[in-house]
Enzyme design. Structure first.
Site, PDB file in Angstrom:
ATOM      1  N   GLU A  70     -30.668  74.045   3.837  1.00 45.04           N
ATOM      2  CA  GLU A  70     -29.740  73.407   4.772  1.00 45.04           C
ATOM      3  C   GLU A  70     -29.280  74.376   5.859  1.00 45.04           C
ATOM      4  OE1 GLU A  70     -25.569  70.916   5.069  1.00 45.04           O
ATOM      5  OE2 GLU A  70     -26.117  71.777   3.126  1.00 45.04           O
ATOM      6  N   ASP A  90     -29.948  73.060  -1.174  1.00 43.48           N
ATOM      7  CA  ASP A  90     -28.604  72.871  -0.620  1.00 43.48           C
ATOM      8  C   ASP A  90     -27.693  73.854  -1.351  1.00 43.48           C
ATOM      9  OD1 ASP A  90     -26.201  72.103   0.440  1.00 43.48           O
ATOM     10  OD2 ASP A  90     -26.570  69.953   0.232  1.00 43.48           O
ATOM     11  N   ILE A  92     -24.485  74.669  -1.057  1.00 41.96           N
ATOM     12  CA  ILE A  92     -23.241  74.024  -1.494  1.00 41.96           C
ATOM     13  C   ILE A  92     -23.312  72.562  -1.064  1.00 41.96           C
ATOM     14  CG2 ILE A  92     -20.731  73.932  -1.367  1.00 41.96           C
ATOM     15  CD1 ILE A  92     -20.634  76.868  -0.790  1.00 41.96           C
ATOM     16  N   ASP A  93     -23.617  71.693  -2.011  1.00 46.53           N
ATOM     17  CA  ASP A  93     -23.600  70.258  -1.714  1.00 46.53           C
ATOM     18  C   ASP A  93     -22.188  69.775  -2.022  1.00 46.53           C
ATOM     19  OD1 ASP A  93     -24.745  67.822  -0.902  1.00 46.53           O
ATOM     20  OD2 ASP A  93     -24.799  67.174  -2.989  1.00 46.53           O
ATOM     21  N   THR A  95     -19.645  70.647   0.764  1.00 40.13           N
ATOM     22  CA  THR A  95     -18.911  71.728   1.439  1.00 40.13           C
ATOM     23  C   THR A  95     -17.466  71.325   1.739  1.00 40.13           C
ATOM     24  OG1 THR A  95     -20.937  72.624   2.415  1.00 40.13           O
ATOM     25  CG2 THR A  95     -18.873  73.232   3.484  1.00 40.13           C
ATOM     26  N   ASP A 220     -30.076  67.278   0.188  1.00 43.96           N
ATOM     27  CA  ASP A 220     -29.084  66.562  -0.616  1.00 43.96           C
ATOM     28  C   ASP A 220     -29.741  65.794  -1.756  1.00 43.96           C
ATOM     29  OD1 ASP A 220     -26.743  67.059   1.119  1.00 43.96           O
ATOM     30  OD2 ASP A 220     -27.739  65.730   2.536  1.00 43.96           O
TER      31      ASP A 220
END
Length: 278
Positions: A70, A90, A92-93, A95, A220
């Site tokens: 990402e 990802d 930090i899915d 954020t 995601d």
């Protein structure tokens, strides 16, 4: 015959644990927040550091593999899925959840070969729940097998989606109307945990019965897609056609009946593709 990708998966689990530890430690400190495409599209230094940690660790071990991350894409790297072994990351899915310390924050990694997802890892790191799935071998949470609810009656289902600011007012209107439409079926309720990967895992373990979303990205979806599929769930395009990892939209559900009912009820809006955007 040995599984050629099992070692990759085991390495991924270890790296994901390190990433989760980094995220938990960052939550104890002040969080430095930046904006990407809009005032609600947030990125933090931790997103960037976690992605660097994951990619550098995997690259060291598998230097010929490809990556779609990402934050790398946000910095201008291409988002193109090839036949090469590819890690879709990802860091930090969720954020926005991370910024607010709302407890659904995950590290999500999917691994594809010849454009097929071979395994997925989603680590909901505040809950300390490690979801894993290897193609053809089932889905697990902290090593315990998980299965979808099997619910087929949408009027007895809990549905997940996400709501938030959209720059196009028409897309925002459609998004809100879709929520009204689903609620009016009626269903037991709609929830928005704030992490696409966690949402898919909640369907996978039977805590929710469906999740639909338009406007998300391959990073995601890749990890969670493996997990919900291996847990016996259904995954498809918003149109009812086959799931396309680069299409930026999906429906996952505990049964085909519920997924197809959501297809009938909701209105689509165009959200582009990951593999054709600048």
């Amino acid at each position: 015959m040995t599984d050629p990708w099992q070692e990759c998966m085991e390495h991924c689990v270890e790296v994901t644990k390190q990433a989760g530890k980094m995220i938990r430690e960052a939550l104890q400190k002040d969080i430095s927040i930046m904006e990407k495409s809009s005032p609600v599209d947030l990125v933090t230094e931790t997103d960037q550091k976690v992605e660097q940690l994951i990619i550098s660790s995997i690259k060291e071990k598998y230097p010929t593999h490809s990556f779609i991350g990402e934050e790398s894409v946000a910095a201008g790297a291409p988002s193109v899925l090839t036949d090469d072994p590819t890690w879709i990351i990802d860091p930090i899915d969720g954020t926005t959840n991370f910024v607010h310390r709302f407890p659904f924050v995950s590290v999500s990694i999917g691994f594809t070969v010849k454009k097929v997802i071979e395994f997925g890892i989603v680590y909901s790191c505040i809950e300390d729940k490690m979801y894993t799935a290897r193609k053809g071998k089932g889905a697990f949470c902290n090593g315990v097998p998980i299965k979808v609810s099997g619910q087929e009656d949408i009027t007895k289902s809990l549905v997940l989606t996400e709501m938030g600011f959209k720059k196009d007012p028409e897309h925002f209107k459609i998004s809100m109307t879709n929520i009204n439409t689903i609620l009016a079926i009626p269903v037991h309720g709609i929830r928005s945990p704030g992490s696409a990967a966690v949402n898919m895992c909640l369907v996978a373990c039977g805590a929710a019965d469906a999740y639909y979303h338009m406007g998300i990205h391959c990073w995601d979806m890749a990890g969670g897609a493996a997990i919900v599929t291996e847990a016996g769930g259904v995954i498809m395009d918003i149109s009812g056609g086959p799931f396309d990892l680069m299409s930026r939209r999906l429906i996952t559900a505990s049964s085909r009946a519920i997924a197809e009912r959501i297809v009938q009820e909701i209105t689509e809006f165009p959200c582009g593709r990951d593999d054709t955007e600048g």
